[in-house]
Design a protein around this motif. Structure first.
Motif, PDB file in Angstrom:
ATOM      1  N   LEU A 181     -34.007   3.113  12.549  1.00  0.00           N
ATOM      2  CA  LEU A 181     -34.302   3.001  13.980  1.00  0.00           C
ATOM      3  C   LEU A 181     -34.739   1.583  14.374  1.00  0.00           C
ATOM      4  O   LEU A 181     -34.387   1.084  15.424  1.00  0.00           O
ATOM      5  N   PHE A 211     -32.194   0.794  22.863  1.00  0.00           N
ATOM      6  CA  PHE A 211     -32.912  -0.114  23.761  1.00  0.00           C
ATOM      7  C   PHE A 211     -32.971  -1.549  23.210  1.00  0.00           C
ATOM      8  O   PHE A 211     -33.238  -2.486  23.948  1.00  0.00           O
ATOM      9  N   CYS A 219     -40.704   7.380  25.163  1.00  0.00           N
ATOM     10  CA  CYS A 219     -40.361   7.056  23.766  1.00  0.00           C
ATOM     11  C   CYS A 219     -41.586   7.295  22.900  1.00  0.00           C
ATOM     12  O   CYS A 219     -42.660   6.799  23.209  1.00  0.00           O
ATOM     13  N   CYS A 254     -30.226   5.894  18.498  1.00  0.00           N
ATOM     14  CA  CYS A 254     -31.225   6.753  19.151  1.00  0.00           C
ATOM     15  C   CYS A 254     -31.107   6.451  20.637  1.00  0.00           C
ATOM     16  O   CYS A 254     -31.076   5.295  21.046  1.00  0.00           O
ATOM     17  N   CYS A 295     -34.755   8.273  24.999  1.00  0.00           N
ATOM     18  CA  CYS A 295     -35.379   8.075  26.313  1.00  0.00           C
ATOM     19  C   CYS A 295     -34.398   8.395  27.439  1.00  0.00           C
ATOM     20  O   CYS A 295     -34.803   8.596  28.576  1.00  0.00           O
TER      21      CYS A 295
END
Ligand code: SF4
Length: 460
Positions: free
Chosen positions: A182, A247, A391, A442, A445
């Motif tokens: 991640l 992100f 998050c 991922c 969010c």
């Protein structure tokens, strides 16, 4: 969230400090709360760390007091558990097997239960930081394992969470990326000097070559004997199973970095082009919300065939703005940070392209300033989908109740921020903009799919 950096010179030259400084400095965008550098001075570990920005903490004098052939460094953002001086890294300990240093960018989701377990076995903690917890697990596991790498592996099996971390032992530099991949971590090299960094932009800063990304679940070890790896599991394709934080591409990483096969600037530019196809806008000028909206704004303008120009400036010398308790003070804080170029926007229909809309408070003020400066229309386009979920992996610190997209429709948010129109890129197109990416992402969010689980407080 933070940036981690490490360096190991296999020729044993004791002059690593300046590379460490430029490496950590390049990661400043990942955290501005505190920073530190620790070095291995032939087995003695030295550290200099404090609150503040990298350039304020280090100078010629402090760096000359950090001789070493190996070092680890950290630039830290704030987190609720590690606020203040307690959370400054790197952390150094003396264990049964000698000096150990650690720098980590992490969120340990089961930290409360692990901490209780260790306390029940007699462990003492001085802070609530992940680094102290990880070192405590590591020290215990090191007693029953043959080497540091297997002690780290045993600790990874106890930890539930996301992390990129770098250990410094008396003769090794060891990088670790969590099994979900991640958080990013990369390997670089110049000659016999090896580097580990959260982002590849740090390699460019010191003239090193990017070698590769560390794989999800990889423990990479650099020593006099060479570079070797141990893995968390035996999966056939760990890389394809990874889920890097999307992100990073939208906002977090520097545009000149490459993460998991994708160049950040190019992915943002591609997202802007896709946004123009999905959410076109009839306007005279496209401007980027500085700085992370610029690449997407350029792609958006190129795709529409509309001029891209300056219209909004960001004051780089404004640090944290503390006086924000009233509406007027909050507006003043945004005015100090952003200013509008009146001649560029007056009488025009403006389309602002931003990377994302989280709370929307800054955007609302920027739209108001545009109108005050004579913009005829102000449209907003976002190069990421609505941020609907909080998050729990430490990247975005906002609470779910503060996210307008959690409960409001696009039209209600448009009304809230005062834009003439509002449009988001779809998650599908955002993913498609990450050309050549090696792994999955991922995107919790946006879609609520928390691939690495949730924290104990958040529950399942
Ligand atoms: Fe990144 Fe969002 Fe996942 Fe957090 S929830 S790690 S910000 S993609």
């Amino acid at each position: 969230m933070s940036g981690v950096f490490g360096s190991f010179d296999r020729t044993g030259k004791m002059d690593i400090a300046k590379d460490m400084y430029y490496g950590v400095f390049s990661l400043q965008h990942r955290g501005q709360e505190s920073a530190g550098i620790a070095v291995n001075d032939n087995g003695s570990f030295l550290v200099h760390k404090q609150m503040g920005m990298v350039s304020d903490i280090f100078d010629e004098v402090t760096l000359s007091a950090l001789p070493g052939f190996c070092g680890i460094g950290h630039a830290r953002g704030g987190s609720d558990k590690a606020m203040g001086a307690d959370g400054i890294q790197p952390v150094l300990i003396k264990s049964r097997v000698g000096n150990i240093g650690l720098t980590c960018d992490s969120v340990i989701l089961n930290s409360d239960s692990l901490r209780d377990e260790l306390k029940n076995m007699g462990a003492i903690f001085q802070s609530g930081t992940d680094s102290e917890l990880i070192l405590s697990l590591f020290s215990r596991n090191r007693i029953t394992t043959d080497d540091c790498e297997h002690a780290i592996l045993a600790s990874m099996k106890q930890i539930k969470g996301v992390y990129s971390m770098i250990f410094m032992t008396e003769n090794k530099l060891i990088g670790v990326r969590d099994p979900h991949g991640l958080r990013p971590l990369a390997l670089g090299r110049t000659g016999e000097r090896y580097f580990l960094s959260s982002e590849s932009c740090a390699f460019d800063a010191i003239g090193a070559e990017f070698i590769r990304d560390i794989e999800p679940g990889e423990i990479i070890s650099i020593s006099d004997e060479g570079v070797s790896s141990l893995f968390f599991d035996d999966k056939a394709d760990r890389v394809a199973d990874g889920h890097v934080c999307i992100f990073e591409y939208v906002y977090v990483a520097r545009p000149d970095s490459t993460i998991d096969g994708t160049e950040i600037f190019e992915s943002r530019y591609n997202a802007g082009k896709a946004l123009a196809k999905e959410q076109p806008c009839s306007c005279d000028l496209v401007i980027g919300a500085p700085d992370s909206g610029n690449a997407a704004a350029l792609g958006y303008a190129d795709s529409l065939g509309v001029p891209f120009g300056m219209g909004l400036l960001k004051n780089r010398y404004v640090g944290r703005t503390f006086i924000k308790s009233t509406q007027g003070q909050r507006e003043l804080a945004v005015r100090m940070k952003f200013s509008v170029l009146k001649s560029a926007v007056k009488g025009k229909s403006i389309c602002i392209v931003d990377d994302s809309l989280v709370r929307g408070t800054t955007t609302k003020h920027i739209i108001k300033f545009m109108r005050e400066n004579g913009a005829r229309e102000v449209h907003l386009r976002l190069a990421s989908p609505p941020v609907k979920f909080a998050c729990c992996y430490g990247v975005n610190a906002d609470r779910v109740q503060d996210l307008p997209a959690h409960t409001k429709t696009t039209e209600e948010i448009r009304d809230l921020i005062g834009a003439d129109s509002l449009g988001y890129i779809s998650l599908e197109s955002l993913r498609a903009s990450l050309k050549d990416i090696h792994c999955k992402q991922c995107s919790a969010c946006f879609d609520g799919d928390f691939v690495a689980g949730k924290s104990e407080e958040a529950g399942e």
